[in-house]
Design a protein around this motif. Structure first.
Motif, PDB file in Angstrom:
ATOM      1  N   PHE A  35       0.122   5.663   9.022  1.00  0.00           N
ATOM      2  CA  PHE A  35      -1.299   5.809   8.710  1.00  0.00           C
ATOM      3  C   PHE A  35      -2.152   6.223   9.916  1.00  0.00           C
ATOM      4  CE2 PHE A  35      -5.573   3.954   8.433  1.00  0.00           C
ATOM      5  CZ  PHE A  35      -6.050   4.600   7.319  1.00  0.00           C
ATOM      6  N   ASP A  88     -10.481  -0.412   1.528  1.00  0.00           N
ATOM      7  CA  ASP A  88      -9.083  -0.820   1.661  1.00  0.00           C
ATOM      8  C   ASP A  88      -8.257  -0.462   0.423  1.00  0.00           C
ATOM      9  OD1 ASP A  88     -10.045  -2.683  -0.119  1.00  0.00           O
ATOM     10  OD2 ASP A  88      -9.732  -4.417   1.167  1.00  0.00           O
ATOM     11  N   THR A 131      -3.749  -2.006   9.469  1.00  0.00           N
ATOM     12  CA  THR A 131      -2.545  -2.503   8.798  1.00  0.00           C
ATOM     13  C   THR A 131      -2.592  -4.022   8.685  1.00  0.00           C
ATOM     14  OG1 THR A 131      -1.220  -0.647   9.597  1.00  0.00           O
ATOM     15  CG2 THR A 131      -0.027  -2.598   8.870  1.00  0.00           C
ATOM     16  N   ARG A 183       2.238  -8.795  10.063  1.00  0.00           N
ATOM     17  CA  ARG A 183       1.967  -7.493   9.456  1.00  0.00           C
ATOM     18  C   ARG A 183       1.064  -6.707  10.414  1.00  0.00           C
ATOM     19  NH1 ARG A 183      -0.962  -5.849   3.764  1.00  0.00           N
ATOM     20  NH2 ARG A 183       0.397  -7.488   2.923  1.00  0.00           N
ATOM     21  N   GLU A 187       0.123   1.201   0.408  1.00  0.00           N
ATOM     22  CA  GLU A 187       0.702  -0.111   0.121  1.00  0.00           C
ATOM     23  C   GLU A 187       2.147  -0.256   0.584  1.00  0.00           C
ATOM     24  OE1 GLU A 187       0.202  -1.109  -3.967  1.00  0.00           O
ATOM     25  OE2 GLU A 187      -1.992  -1.125  -3.875  1.00  0.00           O
ATOM     26  N   PHE A 216      -6.060   2.358   1.273  1.00  0.00           N
ATOM     27  CA  PHE A 216      -5.030   2.137   2.297  1.00  0.00           C
ATOM     28  C   PHE A 216      -3.661   2.085   1.624  1.00  0.00           C
ATOM     29  CE2 PHE A 216      -2.556  -0.359   5.371  1.00  0.00           C
ATOM     30  CZ  PHE A 216      -2.901   0.277   6.555  1.00  0.00           C
ATOM     31  N   ASN A 222       0.866  -2.647  12.651  1.00  0.00           N
ATOM     32  CA  ASN A 222       1.420  -1.320  12.880  1.00  0.00           C
ATOM     33  C   ASN A 222       2.258  -1.299  14.156  1.00  0.00           C
ATOM     34  OD1 ASN A 222       0.992   1.646  14.113  1.00  0.00           O
ATOM     35  ND2 ASN A 222       0.910   1.740  11.881  1.00  0.00           N
ATOM     36  N   LYS A 244       4.345   4.404   4.803  1.00  0.00           N
ATOM     37  CA  LYS A 244       3.016   5.036   4.842  1.00  0.00           C
ATOM     38  C   LYS A 244       2.047   4.218   5.705  1.00  0.00           C
ATOM     39  CE  LYS A 244       3.332   7.467   0.422  1.00  0.00           C
ATOM     40  NZ  LYS A 244       2.780   7.607  -0.949  1.00  0.00           N
ATOM     41  N   GLN A 245       2.209   2.905   5.712  1.00  0.00           N
ATOM     42  CA  GLN A 245       1.361   2.081   6.580  1.00  0.00           C
ATOM     43  C   GLN A 245       1.677   2.325   8.045  1.00  0.00           C
ATOM     44  OE1 GLN A 245       1.753  -2.022   5.365  1.00  0.00           O
ATOM     45  NE2 GLN A 245       0.559  -1.738   3.485  1.00  0.00           N
ATOM     46  N   GLU A 246       2.960   2.504   8.360  1.00  0.00           N
ATOM     47  CA  GLU A 246       3.360   2.768   9.741  1.00  0.00           C
ATOM     48  C   GLU A 246       2.842   4.110  10.235  1.00  0.00           C
ATOM     49  OE1 GLU A 246       6.087   0.258  11.686  1.00  0.00           O
ATOM     50  OE2 GLU A 246       4.109  -0.173  10.894  1.00  0.00           O
ATOM     51  N   SER A 297      -5.095  -5.245   6.120  1.00  0.00           N
ATOM     52  CA  SER A 297      -4.879  -4.855   4.719  1.00  0.00           C
ATOM     53  C   SER A 297      -4.368  -6.019   3.875  1.00  0.00           C
ATOM     54  CB  SER A 297      -3.884  -3.682   4.644  1.00  0.00           C
ATOM     55  OG  SER A 297      -2.594  -4.066   5.095  1.00  0.00           O
ATOM     56  N   TYR A 337       8.037  -7.199   7.496  1.00  0.00           N
ATOM     57  CA  TYR A 337       7.297  -6.970   8.740  1.00  0.00           C
ATOM     58  C   TYR A 337       7.644  -8.025   9.780  1.00  0.00           C
ATOM     59  CZ  TYR A 337       3.846  -3.241   7.848  1.00  0.00           C
ATOM     60  OH  TYR A 337       3.216  -2.034   7.655  1.00  0.00           O
TER      61      TYR A 337
END
Length: 289
Positions: free
Chosen positions: A286, A273, A150, A164, A278, A276, A166, A282-284, A153, A68
């Motif tokens: 979300f 969380d 994000t 870290r 990992e 959420f 998004n 998928k975080q981008e 998390s 990140y």
């Protein structure tokens, strides 16, 4: 619309040549080596003076956060800084021209007329206050909080957790941060570089595994012992506390400060969380779910 597309393309064209030159040729305002120097220095401080002594040097999600760090700083942050600044400036110029104004007519002052130390301090304080308010919005507006999740998390704090976030979060920050640049003329690229590096160093320290609060200066500068409570899973209200970016003074002035005790071993995160994602992709994605 074609004009804005052309600005966007021109902003991106040559960026990778610029990035290549950053890597191959060192200079004082070099983003690549500046980021590495700050990161390595703060990481060494974590190793030498760990606050949570049982936390591994390569903590949980260390490599994800390191990815990140470079992804957001180079492939996202700098590109957005260049493209958004150019597009926003042109859009505001066009809007003002439509209503019969010029950009200089709405400027409150020009800091280029001030001594450089004063102009740097003024730009630093104003931009930090704007970011403090944006940070509060990220915790208050439901969709913006979905973007900001994000960053929250993180379950074990370390310097790289600073980056870290998004990909949509800088869109919010950069557009609103351009407001003081418009209202205060005379800001040059060197000023932005210096303020940016200072902010990165403070941000790295805020997220580091270091138990510092800077003594009496804790009422001015954000610090690890204050920021850890911002990431606490249990907070005294629904919208968060300790929103400071580089400066803590705004939280003390507007009564959003919260440091009930030593937060060394508090649980980090937010409600649910565990649901959420990992992994990075998928975080981008979300917030778009």
């Amino acid at each position: 619309m074609d004009k804005y597309i052309a600005i966007l393309i021109n902003s991106y064209s040559g960026y990778f040549d610029y990035l290549k030159n950053e890597v191959l040729y060192w200079k004082w305002d070099n983003y690549f080596y500046g980021l590495i120097a700050i990161s390595v220095t703060v990481w060494l401080l974590e190793i030498l003076f760990p606050w949570r002594k049982n936390q591994a040097i390569f903590r949980k999600d260390f490599w994800l956060d390191l990815f990140y760090l470079f992804f957001n700083f180079f492939l996202l942050n700098l590109i957005l800084l260049i493209a958004l600044s150019n597009i926003t400036e042109q859009f505001i110029n066009d809007l003002l021209h439509f209503f019969g104004f010029e950009l200089t007519s709405i400027r409150l002052l020009s800091i280029s007329k001030l001594p450089q130390p004063i102009s740097l301090l003024l730009f630093f304080v104003i931009s930090d206050f704007i970011q403090w308010n944006v940070h509060r919005l990220l915790h208050t507006i439901p969709f913006l909080w979905k973007i900001h999740k994000t960053h929250h998390s993180v379950k074990e704090m370390g310097f790289a957790a600073h980056f870290r976030y998004n990909w949509m979060e800088p869109l919010v920050y950069k557009v609103l941060l351009y407001i003081p640049i418009i209202l205060i003329g005379g800001i040059n690229l060197q000023d932005v570089f210096i303020v940016h590096f200072i902010s990165i160093a403070i941000g790295h320290l805020n997220h580091a595994n270091i138990g510092w609060d800077y003594g009496v200066f804790k009422y001015i500068f954000n610090n690890p012992k204050m920021h850890i409570w911002h990431h606490s899973k249990k907070i005294p209200n629904k919208n968060g506390v300790n929103f400071g970016i580089s400066l803590s003074i705004w939280d003390y002035l507007f009564k959003t400060n919260y440091i009930p005790n030593d937060g060394r071993d508090i649980e980090l995160g937010f409600d649910d969380d565990d649901k959420f994602p990992e992994d990075f992709i998928k975080q981008e994605l979300f917030p778009l779910q």
